[in-house]
Design a protein around this motif. Structure first.
Motif, PDB file in Angstrom:
ATOM      1  N   ALA A 171       0.816  -1.220   0.000  1.00 16.12           N
ATOM      2  CA  ALA A 171       0.000   0.000   0.000  1.00 16.12           C
ATOM      3  C   ALA A 171       0.847   1.267   0.000  1.00 16.12           C
ATOM      4  O   ALA A 171       0.373   2.344  -0.377  1.00 16.12           O
ATOM      5  CB  ALA A 171      -0.921  -0.011   1.219  1.00 16.12           C
ATOM      6  N   GLN A 192      -0.797   6.198 -14.687  1.00 14.77           N
ATOM      7  CA  GLN A 192      -1.371   5.203 -13.787  1.00 14.77           C
ATOM      8  C   GLN A 192      -2.333   5.894 -12.820  1.00 14.77           C
ATOM      9  O   GLN A 192      -1.913   6.570 -11.884  1.00 14.77           O
ATOM     10  CB  GLN A 192      -0.267   4.471 -13.015  1.00 14.77           C
ATOM     11  N   LYS A 193      -3.624   5.717 -13.069  1.00 10.19           N
ATOM     12  CA  LYS A 193      -4.631   6.419 -12.271  1.00 10.19           C
ATOM     13  C   LYS A 193      -4.711   5.902 -10.840  1.00 10.19           C
ATOM     14  O   LYS A 193      -5.173   6.601  -9.942  1.00 10.19           O
ATOM     15  CB  LYS A 193      -5.999   6.286 -12.951  1.00 10.19           C
ATOM     16  N   ASP A 194      -4.305   4.647 -10.633  1.00 10.29           N
ATOM     17  CA  ASP A 194      -4.405   4.056  -9.293  1.00 10.29           C
ATOM     18  C   ASP A 194      -3.127   4.218  -8.476  1.00 10.29           C
ATOM     19  O   ASP A 194      -2.954   3.582  -7.445  1.00 10.29           O
ATOM     20  CB  ASP A 194      -4.757   2.573  -9.391  1.00 10.29           C
ATOM     21  N   SER A 195      -2.230   5.075  -8.944  1.00  9.36           N
ATOM     22  CA  SER A 195      -0.958   5.265  -8.247  1.00  9.36           C
ATOM     23  C   SER A 195      -1.072   6.428  -7.267  1.00  9.36           C
ATOM     24  O   SER A 195      -0.949   7.603  -7.648  1.00  9.36           O
ATOM     25  CB  SER A 195       0.151   5.534  -9.275  1.00  9.36           C
ATOM     26  N   ASP A 196      -1.330   6.091  -5.973  1.00 11.38           N
ATOM     27  CA  ASP A 196      -1.495   7.137  -4.954  1.00 11.38           C
ATOM     28  C   ASP A 196      -0.164   7.724  -4.503  1.00 11.38           C
ATOM     29  O   ASP A 196      -0.091   8.880  -4.098  1.00 11.38           O
ATOM     30  CB  ASP A 196      -2.229   6.563  -3.740  1.00 11.38           C
ATOM     31  N   LYS A 227       3.899   0.831  -5.269  1.00 11.57           N
ATOM     32  CA  LYS A 227       3.999  -0.335  -6.140  1.00 11.57           C
ATOM     33  C   LYS A 227       5.037  -0.051  -7.229  1.00 11.57           C
ATOM     34  O   LYS A 227       4.901   0.909  -7.979  1.00 11.57           O
ATOM     35  CB  LYS A 227       2.643  -0.647  -6.768  1.00 11.57           C
TER      36      LYS A 227
END
Length: 273
Positions: free
Chosen positions: A48, A98-102, A51
């Protein structure tokens, strides 16, 4: 136990054959091996908090290893190493899509950490075969035999005589007695190597053995620290009874750069200017 022994025997034969037979097989085998170990590292480290761009990192590491190997084998100019620069830049660009890369920079850091932690040590080991320009299997073979001797001595002495914990917080099974047993067997192997492989003198082989034992042990502990921090038991399951490839080569990761540095210093002192 039988499965573990059979796996170890076949794997040892493959590793030794790749070192001894010819330089191209040596390069190809350890390039693939470094990529597999890097893949296992990325599987462990991704969480979390970040990545890694696994396939970009593996591509970057593979390209770096391949270009360096091509240069050492005399097939490529060193200028071709500059080809890694665009791919290194892509590692920074990829998270933009990458849209899910917080936490994109954590992922970027993990990607580059894998190359530094895994690929550069394997490159250092590969470079041992070309210490004086042309391929000589004796140094990488000797390194590997000493490393295995250290691991075997540490395991056997630690199992039967181990009492005092070496680093219980990280690896509860490692003991000071095991460390001493590993160093002792590594030194015995180095003396045998000095008799047959005179590329290095006796004291230099002893120095290599001490470095391999000390840095190999720390390499093992560092990988244990990584797995413990990520709550992972083994780096993989590719080797029945042994876990992953990274588990088998964790000692190399710190020992190979240390040995290469030592030998380079000795070589420069022998041939000043």
């Amino acid at each position: 136990m039988r499965t573990r022994a059979i796996t170890a025997l076949f794997f040892v034969i493959i590793v030794l054959a790749s070192i001894v037979l010819n330089a191209y097989l040596f390069a190809g085998f350890f390039m693939v091996l470094s990529a597999c170990c890097l893949y296992e590292f990325y599987r462990i480290i991704g969480d979390a908090h970040g990545k890694p761009a696994s396939w970009l990192g593996i591509g970057l590491g593979g390209l770096l290893f391949g270009l360096y190997a091509g240069y050492r084998l005399g097939d490529l100019s060193p200028n071709f190493l500059l080809a890694i620069v665009p791919l290194a830049a892509v590692v920074f660009i990829a998270p933009l899509y990458q849209k899910d890369s917080d936490k994109p920079f954590a992922g970027i850091a993990y990607t580059y950490l894998g190359v530094v932690y895994v690929v550069l040590p394997f490159l250092s080991f590969f470079a041992l075969g070309f210490l004086e320009g042309i391929y000589d299997y004796r140094l990488p073979l000797g390194f590997m035999l000493i490393l295995w001797g250290n691991d075997t001595g540490a395991y056997l002495v630690g199992k039967f005589f181990g009492r005092r914990r070496l680093f219980e917080r990280i690896s509860p099974k490692k003991t000071w007695e095991g460390l001493a047993g590993g160093i002792l067997l590594a030194l015995v192997v180095s003396l045998i190597l000095a008799h047959y492989f005179t590329a290095l003198g006796v004291w230099k082989w002893i120095g290599v053995a001490l470095l391999v034992s000390i840095f190999g042990t720390f390499g093992d502990l560092v990988e244990s620290m990584l797995k413990r921090s990520q709550q992972v038991k083994d780096s993989g399951a590719v080797l029945p009874g042994h876990g992953g490839l990274l588990d088998r080569f964790d000692g190399l990761l710190l020992a190979a750069p240390a040995v290469l540095a030592l030998l380079k210093i000795w070589l420069s002192l022998q041939n000043p200017g």
